[in-house]
Design an enzyme around this catalytic site. Structure first.
Site, PDB file in Angstrom:
ATOM      1  N   GLY B 153      55.105   8.587   9.336  1.00 52.03           N
ATOM      2  CA  GLY B 153      53.967   9.496   9.364  1.00 52.03           C
ATOM      3  C   GLY B 153      54.367  10.882   8.874  1.00 52.03           C
ATOM      4  CB  CYS B 154      52.356  13.528   7.272  1.00 52.25           C
ATOM      5  SG  CYS B 154      50.942  13.528   8.382  1.00 52.25           S
ATOM      6  CE1 TYR B 155      50.824  17.638  12.068  1.00 54.71           C
ATOM      7  CE2 TYR B 155      49.702  15.599  12.555  1.00 54.71           C
ATOM      8  CZ  TYR B 155      49.656  16.947  12.312  1.00 54.71           C
ATOM      9  OH  TYR B 155      48.459  17.609  12.317  1.00 54.71           O
ATOM     10  CB  ALA B 156      56.932  11.028  12.094  1.00 56.49           C
ATOM     11  CB  THR B 157      58.381  12.999   7.336  1.00 54.43           C
ATOM     12  OG1 THR B 157      58.033  11.617   7.162  1.00 54.43           O
ATOM     13  CG2 THR B 157      59.386  13.420   6.283  1.00 54.43           C
TER      14      THR B 157
END
Lengths: 346, 346, 346, 346
Positions: B153-157
């Protein structure tokens, strides 16, 4: 209510613009004088500075002349650049005027802290003890009697309103109180800086003055009485976001004792029982900037993470209203003995 | 480099649009098939979905048919709504295709966690162990061999890239790791929701899924190997801000031992010595979304507060590139044995 | 294709930034020198000017020194403030360099018109006749041979591409050709002006230089050969709108003879048969800025009002690409004998 | 002034929100009833629809019930979707209520034109003749007596105010009157359409309903009395721009006789001598959306091109105020015999 004559020094900035807009609708105010810190050859029609006021107020804006300012009004709002008002205030006080200073010159009680954070010595440290830090929700009686009210910073207002009740109730730890704030661009003032151009700021976002913003000491000072010995220790990081108005402060706190959402609600409710401009949101409903934009409200919401002993609180305000001009008028209302909400639509 | 035939399922969303844009310029890719999860009577010309591609790619977008997808390509990118790809992946694997799944179906190794966070049981839990969580900076070798890569996921990255090195170096405490993230609106996908209308979102800002976002478990899972026994405990609050692209995550950490800015720099530098897409900013220079928008970079910056044992780290990425389509192509490059930066302009 | 050494003077503005971005991906270009018109004590790393280029190009930006510029390259792009390039160009020509000038100094053939519209006399009027006005769709052969190409203004490009075919076909009246254009803010350049601050421009919109914009004469000059004796007479009003990129020009024309949508389509289609960057939209599909943003395309659409003898045409471009840096690279490609689309993703 | 009881049907849209905001501050109004056209199981607290009104108005919003609406008020504002109010108005009239209808059902006098432009037959054509088209600057006396006022469209207001005086003075030609209008997004209403999502609209701009917008006939109808036999013929192209509020209409006219800037000024000045909400800008000062946003003003500016017989006029309004809710309250003030500016801050 009798009418007060009011002057605004710093009428050409965003806070000045909002003050004019509010005071045009205030039932007990007569705007008598507008001044700007810029050096102009001759007065400029207000409509040339702000065409939105064409047809509404037939005043010119003059270059700031403290004596003329003092003679023009009963109460003066000062919305001047840092370091300017400290030399204007003594003249106004001597003339018997009352003052709401929207700048930072009289917010810190400690002249050494002022020098450290604002990079110059204070020229009138003897007045610092007299100035009342103007959050009516915390200091209504002192404001009512004050000659000089130091209107708080925009970030500071949102943080103090959220944290004071929690500290007084000893609900939260006072160390490493993390505040991540997001502000619209009018917060940076009305001046041409390359990084604040539309094409630099639009579709952009960044942190600044990380853990180093000058509102930190005024927040710590204002919260000290609620925190008890040792005071509080803030970690404050502001961010600019591509919108004109609004501040949302998200605060990451550790609970000092077990508490539920309802416990926090009761704490806030009791603290703000007579505060018309602080609103508590229903559980699971988070504030948006739209909810407070154009108003003098501060909306609070929170959630508790029992397992992690965490309390997350958000506070939303309009940076130009509850964060500046609105609160300044609220302070004036208190000073004049008028209902706190007069002219503030609530 | 020989050419691979590539298909995109979920070609009509923002991640799909970016994949098409990148792959049109990739020297070793032939786009052979585009599909959408919508049910359409007949294929729609790509130029009718995205007029920007008129004259650039003469393909139609078809309703998703897993068998047809499998027969069209060597490698498939899946950018489908939650819960759709878990039934498509087995068909592709059986046909011998390799897959980069940009959705969330194969990110969590624990099927119970999947059911809890995504609200439905996983239909192919037997594949969860095989899927490789695709952050090339952390798992290059596993990705190179993978049949199925679960693109993060974008946040996760943004969070994982910032925290993994610090945890491995035991520099920070693993409890109450506060992450305050700000995201542009394309992160919410390309669907008409009332709260995401322009006039609702413009001049607005709000937190959502406070301490409750579904990227939390994939971050905790990905960081566990670096954290050691007990893993990490995140406090994660995302906010939407009025811009199209970009994520800035601000992380508030406590130091587990004394460390300076230089110590943190050395830790990151060593960890990312061979990572072309992670950039460390010079001291006192904070990343802006503009610095990474349109690129596959993740920019890291930080400051240390010795007195308070605090470490504040910010990570900035383009949510559609390093946070989605860019990282997906980076993963493909690794899978194909090509230079990691091929087609990614760096 | 052999490689050309390319320099950019004016590398710190928006057009310069886009030139760098494009040329980093151009297969036959080596960027050898970057200069700025600002006076700096010492060269500044490109990554300090534009952090987005960190890790991508290890060049410094130097203060402009024409001799050094001439010695550094085969071809120079000039993206300098008005009035600067006219003194640089002669030095470059003498040194045998070829030039694409993105500024306005060599666009007008008439030095009196230059003096009138730009407020200063031209210092090298003898070069005006030689300069080729660089719209490849109109003047490919002359550009191929040119030593000096004057890259058109952003508004001008959108207007000329829309009107030239209609005039050549004698479809429209040549008097009172109304052009209402809307532009994003990067069109105003990268300089701090009070009216271009985010909080002044956001949620705002205004016309400027009404019927008086300096692109008017270059459009009239460029269209004259298509219009025949008497030329054309434009009524041109540009507006700034709160977005970073893009121009949409809406043109209100009167038909000189009966014509249908299809007639206009045939006229454009024939004119742009070999023009890869001009796209004609299907009937009833109007261009949006998103369709051309980040591309070198100009999208045209129109409608005919038979009853009123009206023809409404819209042209959309990315002001920094087809309106500046993209067209400049397209011109370079033509000058170098490379495919027109090289490095321009189409 | 005695107090009137006022109801709003269509309270959940943007015009409804603005009506509530204005009427909360109106000294002679009591808001007694709020209704929405949506079918709800039970009333919804206003603060749940618009959290900004929490603490300000303790009313619920109910599903529209015409009988209940009629019994709740002296005057009703209708801000309903097209085609809904025509069945509500007769019930209100029968009950003796007065009405300001912000929708389009009663703007056109010709029921055939209504059917053509709005795609359905009018169910109460017998009321069309009675409805007064509500621009107080043009029809104050008729409005004062009206039972039913049809509040004009937002675009229409800006165009009519600019053109009526010029037509009456026979200053301009009445054919091919070109109007290029730019509107903020609240003009499209508060409904989730894919093309109106933030990420679709931000950094974007497009024309729509080109030469085909449904406000065209109401403008032509309203201008006919000023134009004389033959009426006027408009070429009207609206554009959406990425901002929330505001309309700027730029009009391209041909002079019917020689005239100077001063002649046009005299024409407007005389026409609007008693109109508090129309402002004429000084020569060479063009209106910006900021100048009128949040106000009920219409700002006019113009320039004359003697050589080309051209007159370019711009009109700026806030689409939700002078273009909708503000004008509706202005109409109410006229109907009630109150000063036109009551509650409208001017």
């Amino acid at each position: 209510m009798s009418t007060l004559k009011v002057a605004i020094a710093g009428a050409t900035g965003y806070a000045g613009e909002e003050l004019i807009r509010i005071l045009l609708q205030h039932p007990s105010i007569q705007l008598t004088h507008l001044a700007a810190s810029a050096k102009w050859d001759r007065p400029v029609a207000l409509a040339d500075v702000f065409p939105r006021f064409a047809g509404q107020l037939d005043l010119s804006v003059e270059s700031l002349d403290p004596a003329r300012l003092a003679s023009s009004c009963d109460v003066a709002f000062l919305a001047l650049p840092h370091g300017v008002s400290m030399d204007v205030v003594p003249i106004l006080l001597k003339a018997g005027r009352r003052i709401v200073d929207l700048g930072s010159d009289f917010r810190l009680r400690d002249s050494a802290a002022y020098a450290q954070w604002y990079g110059k010595p204070h020229t009138h440290p003897e007045l610092l003890a007299e100035a009342v830090y103007g959050i009516p929700e915390l200091s209504k009686e002192a404001i009512a009697r004050a000659r000089l009210v130091a209107n708080p910073g925009c970030y500071a207002t949102s943080i103090i309103l959220a944290l004071a009740p929690l500290l007084r109730a000893k609900l939260v730890e006072r160390e490493w109180m993390v505040v991540d704030a997001k502000s619209g661009l009018t917060g940076a003032g009305r001046k041409a800086e390359p990084s604040m151009m539309f094409s630099e700021m639009n579709e952009n976002l960044w942190p600044y003055k990380v853990n180093h913003h000058q509102h930190t000491p005024e927040v710590e000072q204002a919260l000290a009485p609620f925190a008890g010995a040792g005071g509080v220790s803030l970690c404050f990081v502001p961010h600019v976001v591509p919108m004109n108005r609004g501040i949302l402060s998200t605060m990451y706190l550790r609970l000092a004792k077990t508490a539920t959402w309802d416990d926090v609600h009761a704490t806030y409710r009791d603290f703000y029982r007579e505060a018309p401009f602080v609103r508590l949101r229903p559980q699971n409903q988070w504030p948006k900037i739209h909810d407070v934009a154009g108003t003098n409200y501060c909306d609070l919401a929170w959630t508790v993470d029992q397992a992690k002993r965490g309390l997350i609180v958000t506070a939303a305000i309009d940076n130009l209203l509850k964060g500046a001009a609105g609160q300044a008028v609220q302070n004036l209302n208190v000073m004049a003995g008028w209902p706190e909400t007069t002219g503030l639509c609530a």
